[in-house]
Design a protein around this motif. Structure first.
Motif, mmCIF file in Angstrom:
data_model
loop_
_atom_site.group_PDB
_atom_site.id
_atom_site.type_symbol
_atom_site.label_atom_id
_atom_site.label_comp_id
_atom_site.label_asym_id
_atom_site.label_seq_id
_atom_site.Cartn_x
_atom_site.Cartn_y
_atom_site.Cartn_z
ATOM 1 N N PRO A 1 33.976 -8.052 -48.392
ATOM 2 C CA PRO A 1 33.472 -7.178 -49.461
ATOM 3 C C PRO A 1 33.741 -5.709 -49.150
ATOM 4 N N GLU A 2 33.931 -4.924 -50.194
ATOM 5 C CA GLU A 2 34.186 -3.501 -50.005
ATOM 6 C C GLU A 2 32.895 -2.781 -49.594
ATOM 7 N N TYR A 3 33.060 -1.785 -48.764
ATOM 8 C CA TYR A 3 31.901 -1.026 -48.324
ATOM 9 C C TYR A 3 32.292 0.432 -48.098
ATOM 10 N N ALA A 4 31.293 1.267 -47.952
ATOM 11 C CA ALA A 4 31.501 2.699 -47.740
ATOM 12 C C ALA A 4 30.845 3.124 -46.439
ATOM 13 N N VAL A 5 31.391 4.173 -45.836
ATOM 14 C CA VAL A 5 30.855 4.724 -44.592
ATOM 15 C C VAL A 5 30.514 6.190 -44.808
ATOM 16 N N ASN A 6 29.343 6.576 -44.385
ATOM 17 C CA ASN A 6 28.915 7.969 -44.475
ATOM 18 C C ASN A 6 28.568 8.480 -43.078
ATOM 19 N N ALA A 7 28.976 9.707 -42.783
ATOM 20 C CA ALA A 7 28.658 10.326 -41.490
ATOM 21 C C ALA A 7 28.055 11.700 -41.740
ATOM 22 N N SER A 8 27.056 12.068 -40.941
ATOM 23 C CA SER A 8 26.414 13.380 -41.092
ATOM 24 C C SER A 8 25.769 13.781 -39.769
ATOM 25 N N PRO A 9 25.722 15.100 -39.465
ATOM 26 C CA PRO A 9 25.052 15.569 -38.242
ATOM 27 C C PRO A 9 23.566 15.765 -38.506
ATOM 28 N N ASP A 10 22.751 15.646 -37.466
ATOM 29 C CA ASP A 10 21.321 15.908 -37.668
ATOM 30 C C ASP A 10 21.054 17.409 -37.780
ATOM 31 N N ARG A 11 22.005 18.236 -37.290
ATOM 32 C CA ARG A 11 21.920 19.688 -37.437
ATOM 33 C C ARG A 11 23.304 20.233 -37.750
ATOM 34 N N GLY A 12 23.370 21.107 -38.755
ATOM 35 C CA GLY A 12 24.665 21.661 -39.142
ATOM 36 C C GLY A 12 25.169 22.739 -38.209
ATOM 37 N N GLU A 13 24.234 23.375 -37.440
ATOM 38 C CA GLU A 13 24.614 24.414 -36.495
ATOM 39 C C GLU A 13 23.859 24.202 -35.188
ATOM 40 N N VAL A 14 24.570 24.383 -34.068
ATOM 41 C CA VAL A 14 23.951 24.257 -32.752
ATOM 42 C C VAL A 14 24.435 25.417 -31.886
ATOM 43 N N ILE A 15 23.735 25.654 -30.783
ATOM 44 C CA ILE A 15 24.097 26.701 -29.829
ATOM 45 C C ILE A 15 24.537 26.034 -28.534
ATOM 46 N N HIS A 16 25.704 26.419 -28.039
ATOM 47 C CA HIS A 16 26.228 25.830 -26.814
ATOM 48 C C HIS A 16 25.199 25.943 -25.687
ATOM 49 N N PRO A 17 24.999 24.869 -24.893
ATOM 50 C CA PRO A 17 25.776 23.638 -24.800
ATOM 51 C C PRO A 17 25.231 22.473 -25.622
ATOM 52 N N LYS A 18 24.281 22.718 -26.493
ATOM 53 C CA LYS A 18 23.700 21.620 -27.261
ATOM 54 C C LYS A 18 24.717 21.042 -28.247
ATOM 55 N N GLN A 19 24.589 19.742 -28.499
ATOM 56 C CA GLN A 19 25.456 19.043 -29.432
ATOM 57 C C GLN A 19 24.591 18.279 -30.439
ATOM 58 N N PRO A 20 25.063 18.147 -31.678
ATOM 59 C CA PRO A 20 24.276 17.413 -32.665
ATOM 60 C C PRO A 20 24.408 15.901 -32.495
ATOM 61 N N GLN A 21 23.471 15.200 -33.066
ATOM 62 C CA GLN A 21 23.573 13.753 -33.188
ATOM 63 C C GLN A 21 24.350 13.447 -34.467
ATOM 64 N N ILE A 22 25.356 12.591 -34.364
ATOM 65 C CA ILE A 22 26.132 12.184 -35.530
ATOM 66 C C ILE A 22 25.593 10.838 -36.012
ATOM 67 N N ARG A 23 25.169 10.799 -37.260
ATOM 68 C CA ARG A 23 24.587 9.577 -37.830
ATOM 69 C C ARG A 23 25.589 8.911 -38.754
#
Length: 217
Positions: A1-23
């Motif tokens: 069956p056809e399906y779709a995938v969506n990706a989004s960060p938990d935060r659009g901006e971060v300050i080094h060295p922090k990295q966002p979580q990608i959902r």
């Protein structure tokens, strides 16, 4: 069956060295989650211009952008057995979450694009992209462009601020200002015993460093 995938960060901006979580969420068009069996991700970053809000057009932030790009390579989100790998967390059969690949220290804001590819039980792959901005430090230095022309003997007044990505002024110690005087100089050479004009060269004369102690007001 056809399906779709969506990706989004938990935060659009971060300050080094922090990295966002990608959902990541994989869902069928008719509803319901896809049982994710495999997946991979990659990250591509390049320097991006950024101006904290509240600064007028006569304020300069940062230096000339570095044209180099930063690529993370391919990251496996699932192992051969279909289990979450590395920093990946399976929140439900069709929902994954992972930490974006770390970045080395850098002097420019970086605009990063994260690409993901998800496979279902039939190993049909569907992709998605998302992005975020990483600031190089907790504040930016901004300098106001001097107005008018300075004559010999005039004092140079150069307002400087430390400003957070949100536009708030903060105190900053250990800041130094380097002023460079650039001018053209006529170069002469000796020919047949005479001094004749040859060319014009740009000269750069660096003035002594000026230590600054910036305040929040």
């Amino acid at each position: 069956p056809e399906y779709a995938v969506n990706a989004s960060p938990d935060r659009g901006e971060v300050i080094h060295p922090k990295q966002p979580q990608i959902r990541i969420a994989a869902t069928y068009f008719f509803g319901g989650e896809v049982a994710v069996r495999g997946g991979s991700a990659s990250q591509h970053c390049r320097a991006a211009a950024f101006r904290p809000p509240g600064l007028g057009p006569d304020w300069r932030v940062g230096t000339a952008l570095d044209a180099a790009t930063v690529d993370s390579g391919t990251i496996d989100l699932m192992d051969a057995a279909g289990k979450a790998a590395g920093t990946v967390t399976r929140r439900s059969p069709g929902r994954l979450q992972f930490v974006a690949p770390p970045l080395d220290p850098h002097g420019d804001p970086l605009r990063c694009v994260v690409s993901v590819s998800i496979a279902d039980a039939s190993y049909q792959r569907i992709g998605a992209e998302t992005g975020y901005l990483q600031h190089p430090a907790r504040y930016y230095l901004a300098a106001q462009i001097p107005k008018g022309t300075l004559e010999a003997g005039d004092a140079l007044v150069l307002p400087v601020r430390a400003v957070t990505p949100e536009g708030q002024r903060v105190a900053a110690a250990g800041v130094k200002a380097q002023i460079e005087y650039r001018h053209d100089e006529r170069i002469f050479v000796m020919k047949n015993g005479q001094r004749v004009f040859d060319r014009v060269e740009e000269q750069r004369d660096a003035l002594p460093l000026c230590p600054l102690s910036l305040t929040a007001e």
